[in-house]
Design an enzyme around this catalytic site. Structure first.
Site, PDB file in Angstrom:
ATOM      1  N   ARG A   1       0.854  -1.184   0.000  1.00 55.39           N
ATOM      2  CA  ARG A   1       0.000   0.000   0.000  1.00 55.39           C
ATOM      3  C   ARG A   1       0.896   1.243   0.000  1.00 55.39           C
ATOM      4  NH1 ARG A   1      -2.508   3.164   4.898  1.00 55.39           N
ATOM      5  NH2 ARG A   1      -3.569   4.757   3.688  1.00 55.39           N
TER       6      ARG A   1
ATOM      7  N   HIS B   1      -2.781  11.021   0.807  1.00 57.71           N
ATOM      8  CA  HIS B   1      -2.240  10.826   2.151  1.00 57.71           C
ATOM      9  C   HIS B   1      -1.623  12.162   2.604  1.00 57.71           C
ATOM     10  CE1 HIS B   1      -0.801   7.463   5.017  1.00 57.71           C
ATOM     11  NE2 HIS B   1      -0.500   8.609   5.614  1.00 57.71           N
TER      12      HIS B   1
ATOM     13  N   GLU C   1      -7.109   8.655   6.569  1.00 60.62           N
ATOM     14  CA  GLU C   1      -7.363   9.285   7.871  1.00 60.62           C
ATOM     15  C   GLU C   1      -7.861  10.717   7.749  1.00 60.62           C
ATOM     16  OE1 GLU C   1      -3.988   8.808  10.436  1.00 60.62           O
ATOM     17  OE2 GLU C   1      -4.262   6.661  10.586  1.00 60.62           O
TER      18      GLU C   1
ATOM     19  N   ASN D   1      -7.139   2.090   9.965  1.00 59.80           N
ATOM     20  CA  ASN D   1      -5.791   2.222  10.507  1.00 59.80           C
ATOM     21  C   ASN D   1      -5.947   2.069  12.007  1.00 59.80           C
ATOM     22  OD1 ASN D   1      -5.071   2.789   7.922  1.00 59.80           O
ATOM     23  ND2 ASN D   1      -4.444   4.902   8.287  1.00 59.80           N
TER      24      ASN D   1
ATOM     25  N   TYR E   1      -4.233   1.617  15.690  1.00 61.86           N
ATOM     26  CA  TYR E   1      -3.049   1.699  16.542  1.00 61.86           C
ATOM     27  C   TYR E   1      -3.387   1.534  18.021  1.00 61.86           C
ATOM     28  CZ  TYR E   1      -0.396   3.312  12.518  1.00 61.86           C
ATOM     29  OH  TYR E   1       0.227   3.386  11.296  1.00 61.86           O
TER      30      TYR E   1
ATOM     31  N   GLU F   1      -3.392  -0.026   8.137  1.00 67.03           N
ATOM     32  CA  GLU F   1      -2.201   0.271   8.947  1.00 67.03           C
ATOM     33  C   GLU F   1      -2.351  -0.358  10.319  1.00 67.03           C
ATOM     34  OE1 GLU F   1      -1.006   4.430   9.325  1.00 67.03           O
ATOM     35  OE2 GLU F   1      -1.557   4.812   7.241  1.00 67.03           O
TER      36      GLU F   1
HETATM   37  C1  BG6 Z   1      -1.148   7.227  10.715  1.00 65.61           C
HETATM   38  C2  BG6 Z   1      -0.737   7.783   9.396  1.00 65.61           C
HETATM   39  O1  BG6 Z   1      -1.753   8.257  11.417  1.00 65.61           O
HETATM   40  O2  BG6 Z   1      -0.215   6.781  11.604  1.00 65.61           O
HETATM   41  C3  BG6 Z   1       0.716   7.589   9.055  1.00 65.61           C
HETATM   42  O3  BG6 Z   1      -1.561   7.350   8.360  1.00 65.61           O
HETATM   43  C4  BG6 Z   1       1.536   7.776  10.312  1.00 65.61           C
HETATM   44  O4  BG6 Z   1       1.060   8.443   8.022  1.00 65.61           O
HETATM   45  C5  BG6 Z   1       1.152   6.668  11.276  1.00 65.61           C
HETATM   46  O5  BG6 Z   1       2.907   7.800  10.118  1.00 65.61           O
HETATM   47  C6  BG6 Z   1       1.932   6.668  12.555  1.00 65.61           C
HETATM   48  O6  BG6 Z   1       1.858   7.908  13.173  1.00 65.61           O
HETATM   49  P1  BG6 Z   1       3.137   8.586  13.762  1.00 65.61           P
HETATM   50  O7  BG6 Z   1       2.675   9.884  14.297  1.00 65.61           O
HETATM   51  O8  BG6 Z   1       3.636   7.692  14.802  1.00 65.61           O
HETATM   52  O9  BG6 Z   1       4.074   8.722  12.610  1.00 65.61           O
END
Ligand code: BG6
Length: 482
Positions: free
Chosen positions: A80, A124, A170, A302, A304, A382
């Site tokens: 991607r 992006h 995002e 995405n 996290y 992500e």
């Molecule tokens: C997402 C984005 O928010 O998280 C990426 O799509 C980004 O571009 C990734 O790099 C991780 O965030 P960070 O702030 O840790 O780089």
């Protein structure tokens, strides 16, 4: 749900990894490319960690063949990546730049040579600066036509070879950071009215692009990627549960409902109207959003972290929160909207050095919520761990990253068992790359890149980390050997 036996990942599952143009390409002023808003923003003192830029980034623009070869050796099924609008239309609109188009032709063909499925993100975050100068970019309705023109150029040029399209990356993050937190371009603080209008323009750009793509390629697969941080109420007190409902309507469903249903959540809209910040609709917008939603093929996610939500009294925390952009644990600040919710740290979960909760089960939770609410297939576009990596004897022993990914993949497998239709899993990121606000010290890749904040540092040499070899096995066994 509990199943005695796992059905595992589907046979044609796309094991992938991701990047974004500004974060990897470099070559910021080459072959006809003109500046994006990020090229300008990073030059404002104090905006990025140690004034880092993506001028050179990890030089993917020149080293893409080596990067794709490493992907092929790993057995990666999908890559991607995003396209830089200002390479294709240096002025945002008007004259198209053939050399820019050619670069992505070459990258796509290189992927296909090794049977790697190219998954393309149209946007992006790197808006051509020219559009900011012409009419303040996303703030002006004219952006919608310029965006669709740009997206359609990509569909026509690459649609014969690219089947998977992510229109926006995002939207919630680039608008929130751009118009509320002043952390991304154009750097505005708490400009709520504009923030919601900008979002409406972005939704229209997304919707009209989906329709344009389906007109040209009805079999293409399309969606946008949402930064989903599922919310847990901190307790079973009804006011905490209610606060969680408020938070989800305003912070999650506000985007996902538009992508999937083509309408805003009713109570969120009522609330925005009461504040006088609801977006202005042009005639026909509601119908276009609905039609596009009926054609969206997947929800891009995405993932996290998750967050905890607690009721916040009227005299409580009033803050947009503060991110930790240094890697010094415990420096993030709490967000809160008086009379509604606040977002305290979750004491049950460990965090990264940048104070992001580590919550593998949250990934399954996210998939279940999306499946229940929208019944759409899901692309995890992500997921990954930002960490300090240390070279030891020329190697990176990133067992912490392996553990992070293993635990998340295990939960994703359970989501598949639960009946969620997961099409792909892309880790963030393939090579190390520029973290927008955190420089090059926050690393995510399977492949280490020799460089740091100083533009003249490092050889840019690629070194596969331990996680690279581990993921190779994961792919080979379709997620059975973790
Ligand atoms: C997402 C984005 O928010 O998280 C990426 O799509 C980004 O571009 C990734 O790099 C991780 O965030 P960070 O702030 O840790 O780089």
């Amino acid at each position: 749900m509990y199943f005695k036996e796992s059905t595992g990942f589907p046979k044609d599952f796309l094991w992938g990894s991701a990047s974004a143009a500004y974060q990897v390409e470099g070559a910021w002023a080459e072959d006809g490319k003109k500046p994006s808003v990020w090229d300008k923003f990073v030059r404002i003192p104090g905006k990025t960690f140690k004034a880092t830029t993506g001028d050179k980034a990890v030089d993917h623009y020149h080293m893409y063949k080596e990067d794709v070869r490493l992907m092929a050796e790993m057995g990666l099924k999908t890559y991607r990546f995003s396209i830089a609008w200002s390479r294709i239309y240096p002025d945002g609109n008007g004259q198209v730049n053939e050399k820019g188009l050619q670069f992505y032709d070459d990258l796509i063909n290189e992927c296909l040579k090794y049977n790697i499925v190219p998954m393309v993100t149209v946007y992006h975050w790197d808006l051509p600066q020219a559009l900011e100068d012409q009419y303040h970019g996303w703030e002006d309705r004219r952006i919608v036509d310029d965006f669709v023109n740009y997206a359609t150029t990509l569909f026509k040029r690459y649609g014969d070879r690219v089947k998977h399209w992510i229109i926006l990356n995002e939207q919630n993050v680039f608008t929130g950071h751009g118009w509320m937190l002043a952390k991304h371009p154009p750097g505005k603080f708490k400009d709520m009215k504009t923030y919601y209008q900008v979002n409406h323009h972005a939704f229209m750009a997304h919707a009209k692009s989906v329709l344009a793509l389906k007109e040209l390629y009805p079999d293409a697969l399309v969606g946008s990627s949402f930064a989903y941080g599922p919310a847990y109420a901190v307790s079973d007190k009804p006011e905490d549960q209610m606060a969680c409902v408020d938070y989800e309507d305003l912070k999650s469903y506000y985007w996902m409902d538009v992508y999937a249903y083509g309408r805003y959540p009713r109570s969120a809209m009522k609330y925005l109207e009461s504040l006088g910040v609801a977006p202005h609709f042009e005639e026909g917008d509601a119908e276009i959003l609905k039609e596009a939603a009926s054609k969206v093929d997947f929800m891009g996610v995405n993932y996290y972290k998750t967050c905890s939500i607690e009721y916040n009294p009227l005299d409580g925390v009033d803050s947009l929160g503060g991110e930790n952009n240094t890697g010094k644990k415990g420096t993030a600040e709490m967000e809160g909207v008086p009379g509604m919710y606040k977002v305290p740290a979750n004491k049950n979960l460990p965090t990264t050095d940048w104070d992001w909760t580590i919550d593998p089960m949250g990934l399954r939770f996210a998939c279940r919520k999306i499946t229940s609410r929208y019944d759409l297939p899901i692309v995890i576009s992500e997921n990954g761990l930002g960490a300090f990596d240390k070279l030891e004897d020329g190697k990176i022993h990133d067992s912490y990253r392996i553990e992070y990914l293993r635990n998340h993949i295990e939960e994703l497998k359970k989501a598949c068992d639960d009946g969620c239709r997961i099409l792909a899993y892309c880790t963030w990121s393939y090579t190390d790359l520029l973290s927008w606000l955190n420089g090059y010290q926050k690393r995510y890749g399977f492949v280490y890149v020799d460089r740091d904040e100083d533009e003249n540092s490092g050889t840019l040499k690629r070194i596969p980390k331990d996680s690279y070899y581990w993921y190779k096995k994961v792919i080979e066994t379709n997620g059975e050997e973790l």
